[in-house]
Structures are given as structure tokens and as C-alpha cells.
Design an enzyme around this catalytic site. Sequence first.
Site, PDB file in Angstrom:
ATOM      1  N   ASP A  67      15.926  63.747 -22.136  1.00  0.00           N
ATOM      2  CA  ASP A  67      17.280  63.251 -23.376  1.00  0.00           C
ATOM      3  C   ASP A  67      17.877  64.131 -23.860  1.00  0.00           C
ATOM      4  O   ASP A  67      16.856  66.046 -24.316  1.00  0.00           O
ATOM      5  CB  ASP A  67      17.411  62.587 -23.166  1.00  0.00           C
ATOM      6  CG  ASP A  67      15.353  62.298 -23.847  1.00  0.00           C
ATOM      7  OD1 ASP A  67      15.027  63.119 -23.881  1.00  0.00           O
ATOM      8  OD2 ASP A  67      15.219  61.225 -24.250  1.00  0.00           O
ATOM      9  N   ASN A 136      10.846  50.313 -29.486  1.00  0.00           N
ATOM     10  CA  ASN A 136      11.710  49.712 -28.676  1.00  0.00           C
ATOM     11  C   ASN A 136      11.975  48.974 -27.550  1.00  0.00           C
ATOM     12  O   ASN A 136      12.721  48.426 -26.727  1.00  0.00           O
ATOM     13  CB  ASN A 136      13.227  49.018 -28.693  1.00  0.00           C
ATOM     14  CG  ASN A 136      13.988  50.408 -29.029  1.00  0.00           C
ATOM     15  OD1 ASN A 136      13.206  51.703 -28.116  1.00  0.00           O
ATOM     16  ND2 ASN A 136      15.174  50.687 -29.362  1.00  0.00           N
ATOM     17  N   HIS A 138      12.628  51.926 -25.763  1.00  0.00           N
ATOM     18  CA  HIS A 138      13.074  53.012 -24.528  1.00  0.00           C
ATOM     19  C   HIS A 138      12.476  53.719 -23.533  1.00  0.00           C
ATOM     20  O   HIS A 138      11.755  54.383 -24.341  1.00  0.00           O
ATOM     21  CB  HIS A 138      14.381  52.940 -25.516  1.00  0.00           C
ATOM     22  CG  HIS A 138      13.707  54.485 -26.500  1.00  0.00           C
ATOM     23  ND1 HIS A 138      13.996  54.764 -27.245  1.00  0.00           N
ATOM     24  CD2 HIS A 138      13.017  55.580 -26.262  1.00  0.00           C
ATOM     25  CE1 HIS A 138      13.601  55.924 -28.448  1.00  0.00           C
ATOM     26  NE2 HIS A 138      12.486  55.794 -28.003  1.00  0.00           N
ATOM     27  N   GLU A 143      17.671  52.847 -24.081  1.00  0.00           N
ATOM     28  CA  GLU A 143      18.123  51.767 -25.147  1.00  0.00           C
ATOM     29  C   GLU A 143      17.986  50.185 -24.643  1.00  0.00           C
ATOM     30  O   GLU A 143      18.650  49.995 -23.607  1.00  0.00           O
ATOM     31  CB  GLU A 143      19.295  51.667 -26.111  1.00  0.00           C
ATOM     32  CG  GLU A 143      18.908  53.434 -27.115  1.00  0.00           C
ATOM     33  CD  GLU A 143      17.201  53.942 -28.106  1.00  0.00           C
ATOM     34  OE1 GLU A 143      16.824  53.169 -27.852  1.00  0.00           O
ATOM     35  OE2 GLU A 143      18.113  54.029 -29.520  1.00  0.00           O
TER      36      GLU A 143
HETATM   37  C1  F6R Z   1      11.854  61.255 -25.716  1.00  0.00           C
HETATM   38  C2  F6R Z   1      12.268  60.460 -25.373  1.00  0.00           C
HETATM   39  C3  F6R Z   1      11.481  59.211 -25.442  1.00  0.00           C
HETATM   40  C4  F6R Z   1      10.294  59.526 -26.471  1.00  0.00           C
HETATM   41  C5  F6R Z   1       9.954  58.322 -27.001  1.00  0.00           C
HETATM   42  C6  F6R Z   1       8.918  58.073 -27.525  1.00  0.00           C
HETATM   43  O1  F6R Z   1      12.240  63.053 -24.444  1.00  0.00           O
HETATM   44  O2  F6R Z   1      12.172  60.615 -23.614  1.00  0.00           O
HETATM   45  O3  F6R Z   1      11.129  57.970 -24.943  1.00  0.00           O
HETATM   46  O4  F6R Z   1       9.371  59.646 -25.890  1.00  0.00           O
HETATM   47  O5  F6R Z   1      10.760  57.862 -28.118  1.00  0.00           O
HETATM   48  O6  F6R Z   1       8.448  59.021 -28.862  1.00  0.00           O
HETATM   49  P1  F6R Z   1       7.661  59.380 -29.818  1.00  0.00           P
HETATM   50  O7  F6R Z   1       6.575  60.156 -28.511  1.00  0.00           O
HETATM   51  O8  F6R Z   1       7.352  60.688 -30.522  1.00  0.00           O
HETATM   52  O9  F6R Z   1       6.280  58.517 -30.212  1.00  0.00           O
END
Ligand code: F6R
Length: 263
Positions: A67, A136, A138, A143
Site C-alpha cells: 500500500d 481493526n 485490516h 479496512e
Molecule cells: C502496512 C500495512 C498495514 C500494517 C498494519 C500494522 O503496509 O499494510 O496493514 O501492517 O497497520 O501496522 P504496524 O505494524 O505499524 O502495527
Amino acid sequence: MRIAICKTNSEAAALGAAEILTALRRKPDLVLGLATGSTPVGIYQILIRAHRNEGLDFSRVRTFNLDEYLGLGATHPQSYRAFMNRHLFDELNIPPEQRHFPPTEGDRLEEKCVRFEEAIRAAGGIDIQLLGIGRNGHIGFNEPTSSLHSRTRVKTLTPKTLRDNARFYSDGERPPQTAVTMGIGTILDARRIVLQAFGPPKADAIHAAVEGPLSSFWPGSALQLHPDVLFLLDEEAASRLSMREYYRQAWANEEEMRKAGVL
Ligand code: F6R
């Protein structure tokens, strides 16, 4: 679904990195799906050490990031491109033209998203997709309520994700509200998926992903549809799993069988 409940984040990172290093030794032109955020950094450090200390060659590796934010230039320190440069690409020998990000520049983004998907297919598909997970549930920026068949597209971030990200922006700076993300369908096309999750804030999302019903409300639960997913968790992220003891036993059995050459 394989689940390793690790004592430390470094133990989880070592297992995740081992998946990539073993695959890379077998297939020098490995196709990696990469994640940003705090979770994968331990794995990236191990890959960098393998390159630096053992001379492991990454020159034929192709990468596709999950992303990228819309509206942040590539050079903005909070862009995922900048993150990847800082935490991985500046230290490895993957040529820039072999690193791919979801399209966020210019117009006609929907067409560019289709081309991003084509580029993944043209590379032969993703061999190993690294994932973190949001509080959440994702995965990528899919989302809650994302279609389980979704492909790369623009998504609006939820208030919970915006709150989680706010810490990276200075006062007065408006964090991006939208991003382009691989879809859940795109992620499920990867041959192998390695998801890491650490700490108490991830316990609900992991419970929903592993033991919850399949639901677009908890996007991580879509991983139940994939035949080769490895969850690398610490005790806290695993704390809501009702079958924790079974997962530990299954992991120990598998290790033993691998050592004995049965697997
Ligand atoms: C990042 C991504 C997100 C993160 C998720 C967890 O490229 O796709 O899904 O993996 O938000 O973020 P952290 O690792 O910062 O807890």
C-alpha cells in the site's frame, strides 16, 4: 494455517526472515510482497545483515508493496516509499526498477491499479507476502467491510486507522485520509503469506483472523481461505486465542517432524 507463538518479537522476526532467506536461496528471482509499519522492521534488519555479512544477493528479487498513501509525495518522510528506502532498500542491492508500489501519482488511478495487478502477474505472482495487521483487523489498507475479492484500489482510511497513524505526523499536519492498497483478493493470490502481530492491541484482530467467522468486518479472517499462511505472534497478540495450547503443540510437532525429515 500455521501459528507460532513466540517468546519475543526477535524470535518471530527470525522465523519470518528464515522463510524469505530459504526461499531466496532456492529462487534468486524471488517475488516478495512487502509491508510497512513497525511490525516487519525486525525481518528487514535480518535480511540486511544476510546481505551485508554473508553477501546474499538480492539483485534479481522483485518487490511489490502492499500500500501507499495518496497525496504524500514519494519523498515525504511518511510515505511508504520513503519508509521502505530507510528500512530496507537503501541497504540491499534490489535495482529500483524491480521495486513496485501501488500507483498514487497523477490521474487515471483505476487504470494504473489494473496495470499494477498485471505487473504482479507478469512477475509470475508473489511468492511470499509479508503482512502486519491493524487493530481493526485490516490487512494492507483493506479496512473493515472490504470485499474479500477486492483488488488493488483506492480506500478511505477508518477513524481508528487515522488515530493509529496520527503519531507519525507533526501538530497541524493533516495525515492522509486515503491510500491505494492491494485488495484482499490480490493478497490471497500470493503463494505463501507470513503475518506478524505483536502486543496487546493486536489480540482482538488476531482472535478474529484465526478463530473468528469469515467476515469482511474483520479483513484478516479472509486468510482462513488461504492454504499456506504462517502467523508469527508474541504471547500478547496470541492472548485471546482459545486454542493457544493446541497451536503450541502443533507447532512443536511440526518442528520435530521437520528435524526428522518427515516433512
Ligand atoms: C502496512 C500495512 C498495514 C500494517 C498494519 C500494522 O503496509 O499494510 O496493514 O501492517 O497497520 O501496522 P504496524 O505494524 O505499524 O502495527
